[in-house]
Design a protein around this motif. Structure first.
Motif, short mmCIF file in Angstrom:
data_model
loop_
_atom_site.label_atom_id
_atom_site.label_comp_id
_atom_site.label_asym_id
_atom_site.label_seq_id
_atom_site.Cartn_x
_atom_site.Cartn_y
_atom_site.Cartn_z
N LEU A 1 24.42 54.13 43.87
CA LEU A 1 23.73 53.68 42.66
C LEU A 1 22.25 53.45 42.92
N PHE A 2 21.93 52.87 44.07
CA PHE A 2 20.55 52.50 44.35
C PHE A 2 19.68 53.69 44.72
N ARG A 3 20.28 54.88 44.79
CA ARG A 3 19.49 56.07 45.08
C ARG A 3 19.47 57.02 43.89
N HIS A 4 19.73 56.47 42.67
CA HIS A 4 19.55 57.27 41.47
C HIS A 4 18.08 57.65 41.34
N SER A 5 17.83 58.80 40.70
CA SER A 5 16.47 59.34 40.68
C SER A 5 15.47 58.40 40.03
N GLU A 6 15.88 57.67 38.96
CA GLU A 6 14.91 56.80 38.31
C GLU A 6 14.52 55.60 39.18
N LYS A 7 15.47 55.12 40.00
CA LYS A 7 15.14 54.02 40.92
C LYS A 7 14.17 54.50 41.99
N LEU A 8 14.37 55.74 42.48
CA LEU A 8 13.43 56.30 43.47
C LEU A 8 12.03 56.44 42.86
N ALA A 9 12.00 56.90 41.60
CA ALA A 9 10.70 57.07 40.93
C ALA A 9 10.02 55.73 40.70
N ILE A 10 10.80 54.71 40.34
CA ILE A 10 10.23 53.37 40.16
C ILE A 10 9.67 52.84 41.47
N ALA A 11 10.43 53.03 42.57
CA ALA A 11 9.95 52.59 43.89
C ALA A 11 8.63 53.27 44.24
N PHE A 12 8.55 54.58 43.99
CA PHE A 12 7.30 55.30 44.26
C PHE A 12 6.17 54.78 43.36
N GLY A 13 6.50 54.51 42.09
CA GLY A 13 5.48 54.00 41.17
C GLY A 13 4.93 52.67 41.61
N LEU A 14 5.78 51.79 42.13
CA LEU A 14 5.32 50.49 42.62
C LEU A 14 4.36 50.64 43.79
N ILE A 15 4.55 51.72 44.56
CA ILE A 15 3.68 51.99 45.71
C ILE A 15 2.37 52.64 45.27
N ALA A 16 2.47 53.66 44.43
CA ALA A 16 1.34 54.55 44.16
C ALA A 16 0.48 54.16 42.97
N ILE A 17 1.00 53.38 42.03
CA ILE A 17 0.26 53.08 40.80
C ILE A 17 -0.08 51.60 40.77
N ASP A 18 -1.38 51.31 40.76
CA ASP A 18 -1.84 49.92 40.78
C ASP A 18 -1.71 49.28 39.41
N PRO A 19 -1.34 47.98 39.38
CA PRO A 19 -1.30 47.27 38.10
C PRO A 19 -2.72 47.11 37.55
N PRO A 20 -2.91 46.97 36.25
CA PRO A 20 -1.87 46.81 35.23
C PRO A 20 -1.39 48.13 34.61
N THR A 21 -1.76 49.28 35.24
CA THR A 21 -1.32 50.57 34.70
C THR A 21 0.20 50.64 34.67
N PRO A 22 0.79 50.97 33.51
CA PRO A 22 2.25 51.06 33.45
C PRO A 22 2.80 52.18 34.33
#
Length: 604
Positions: A495-516
């Motif tokens: 479950l924890f390796r579903h594609s959307e969770k992987l994309a969210i993890a990458f987003g938390l790394i690569a996209i600085d807040p407050p950008t959604p």
């Protein structure tokens, strides 16, 4: 400019004319005064004046400028004739269009795809489908717009048979390589190659799919620079792109300022409001439409149904019937869904469902799926029908996956393995879950269980961090989403390796807040990922937007804009646990949905 003599410079004069024609408070006649003072107008200047007249609702004068071009021996180009054909379309001036077509043949522009497409559209709008089809059949250059223009023409006059023929013969052009298309476009633009409307339409479609609004804005700027931003097809694509990327305000500005609006313009704007959840604005626009077609009704009715506005769904459907509009399959599926949730059917038994099903002359995939799911709920009979469908269509991935899920939900792993073995035997492949996210101008794709990303190590660390914070938030993996006969720990890992969770993890790394963090999912987001995304948005104080194949999900501070969609938890309780006692189900529902404890539960 006149006093300095700069006005005699053709380039400077053309810039001034273009500026004046684009300003809404400058009348076209004043722009013509500038045009008349230019000593040697070239093709670009004449095209600009023609577009100015088109924008000011004076299509006859656009033809008049073309006559001046011919008298002055000014050479027309491949941007001239689309403007003229649009002028003929607006005025339903088929005779003028035929004359201009002769000029196109004489000048050797009959191999230009955009000219051919606007010519096909002109004949279609004028009701001469025979002439439109002849242009289509004789054309040596056809693209997706050509096929769609011909298809739309037949639909417009109600010629279903010819429409089906065109649709069945359409080549498969849409291979969903959206990221590759944008990369190629950027390379093309960087090389200084001039782009036309066809290229821009394709790129805007990719931007809409990938939610990359910055690239879409670049295309918009290029359209303005080239001078084709007012073409109705391009404006419709821009409205759709901005709406898809949640910049519905920008879409509305384009819509309001446009001089030429067709049915697609209205439908695109309504769909944009619906997707962004602005139903009051969507309904206001819908009510003010001069003409409503099935797409208009479908956008509103399906939108209401998808947002659990079931009463509004039925009220609008009744209005549609009163107006005498014949509903299509999409509308009927939404209405039946609303009836189901409101218990609005006077006779909703299995026998009636089967009778309706047998009476259908044509049964689409969604029709079969609806029957299987309905029968499955009356005993997930659905299994027998599912087996029969797989026997009839062994190569259909949807039927096989649905039957496999029915078995898995009952814990019948032997039959699950049998179905999957049959799928392998017939070469049937289930569409893999894929999530896409843009960061720093590049689109990144993740498949379920993906470990191939260059930043995989950082993503793994972030997944661990997510797991820790989710546990503190009270997250418990919904292992029922895993249709595999493995132990609970393995299910949680899967479950924890579903594609959307992987994309969210990458987003938390690569996209600085407050950008959604914006993600596009090719399938429906699963319940577990939906729950996790809500909690992640709260734990990391980040706004997350996921567009799955059904609708947008805006996750912010632990809640989602979709209001958890179709009472999923209640459905799970009733269908999986077999509880028919409503107080027990209600207790379980509220226990599972602490964020909305007072939410109304729809019951029969």
């Amino acid at each position: 400019m006149i006093l300095s003599g700069l006005f005699k410079d053709s380039f400077a004069a053309s810039r001034l004319l273009k500026f004046s024609t684009e300003l809404p408070f400058i009348h076209a006649n004043q722009s013509y005064q500038i045009f008349s003072l230019i000593e040697n107008p070239n093709g670009f200047i004449c095209n600009t004046m023609m577009k100015g007249y088109m924008q000011s609702n004076s299509p006859c004068k656009a033809i008049w400028v073309y006559k001046l071009m011919l008298e002055s021996n000014v050479a027309a180009d491949n941007y001239t004739y689309p403007i003229l054909f649009q002028s003929c379309s607006v005025r339903l001036a088929e005779f003028d269009g035929k004359c201009i077509q002769n000029h196109v043949l004489k000048m050797g522009f009959d191999s230009d795809v955009y000219i051919q497409n606007t010519l096909i559209n002109m004949y279609s709008v004028c009701g001469n489908l025979g002439a439109a089809r002849k242009v289509f059949d004789d054309s040596s250059v056809l693209d997706l717009v050509s096929w769609n223009s011909m298809l739309a023409g037949y639909v417009l006059v109600g010629n279903v048979e010819e429409a089906k023929d065109v649709y069945d013969r359409m080549p498969e052009r849409n291979n969903e390589m959206y990221g590759e298309a944008l990369i190629l476009f950027k390379e093309m633009n960087a090389s200084g190659i001039m782009v036309d409307e066809v290229v821009m339409l394709s790129v805007l479609s990719a931007c809409s799919r990938l939610l990359v609004v910055m690239t879409g804005k670049l295309v918009h700027c290029l359209a303005v620079k080239v001078g084709i931003e007012t073409y109705v097809n391009l404006q419709n694509a821009l409205i759709h792109m901005y709406s898809s990327c949640e910049e519905v305000g920008t879409a509305q500005k384009l819509f309001s300022e446009s001089c030429w609006l067709d049915q697609i313009s209205w439908n695109s704007m309504i769909s944009g409001y619906v997707k962004c959840g602005e139903f009051e604005k969507a309904r206001a626009l819908f009510d003010s439409m001069p003409d409503k077609d099935n797409v208009s009704w479908s956008a509103m009715i399906s939108g209401y149904a998808q947002q659990d506005k079931f009463t509004e769904t039925l009220v609008l459907f009744q209005e549609m019937q009163i107006e005498g509009t014949k509903p299509d399959e999409t509308i009927l599926v939404s209405v039946i869904s609303a009836c189901t949730h409101l218990a609005a059917l006077d006779q909703g038994c299995v026998e009636d469902a089967l009778e309706v099903f047998r009476g259908l002359e044509e049964k689409g995939v969604s029709t079969w799926n609806a029957l299987i799911l309905g029968l499955a709920m009356n005993g997930e009979t659905g299994e027998r029908i599912g087996r029969k469908l797989v026997e009839l269509h062994p190569d259909h991935d949807g039927f096989n996956v649905l039957l496999s899920n029915i078995y898995a939900s009952k814990g019948n792993w032997v039959d699950v393995l049998e179905v999957r073995g049959m799928m392998r035997q017939h070469g049937v492949v289930k569409t893999p879950g894929c999530s896409m996210i843009e960061a720093h101008g590049r689109v990144h794709e993740f498949l379920a269980g993906d470990k191939t990303h260059p930043q995989n190590e950082d993503i793994e660390h972030m997944l661990d961090e997510m797991a820790k914070k989710l546990k503190l938030e009270g997250y418990a993996p919904d292992t029922r989403e895993v249709s595999l006969d493995i132990d609970e720990e393995e299910k949680e890992t899967t479950l924890f390796r579903h594609s959307e969770k992987l994309a969210i993890a990458f987003g938390l790394i690569a996209i600085d807040p407050p950008t959604p963090i914006r993600i596009v999912k090719n399938l429906r987001i699963c319940n577990d990922c939906h729950t996790a995304a809500k909690l992640i948005s709260k734990a990391f104080n980040r706004e997350i937007v996921v567009r799955d194949r059904h609708l947008f999900h805006h996750f912010k501070q632990g809640s989602c804009s979709c209001m958890d969609y179709c009472n999923h938890a209640l459905q799970k309780v009733l269908t999986h646990n077999g509880w028919l006692n409503f107080p027990t189900a209600e207790h379980e529902y509220k226990k599972r949905m602490p964020l909305n404890p007072n939410r109304r539960i729809l019951t029969s």
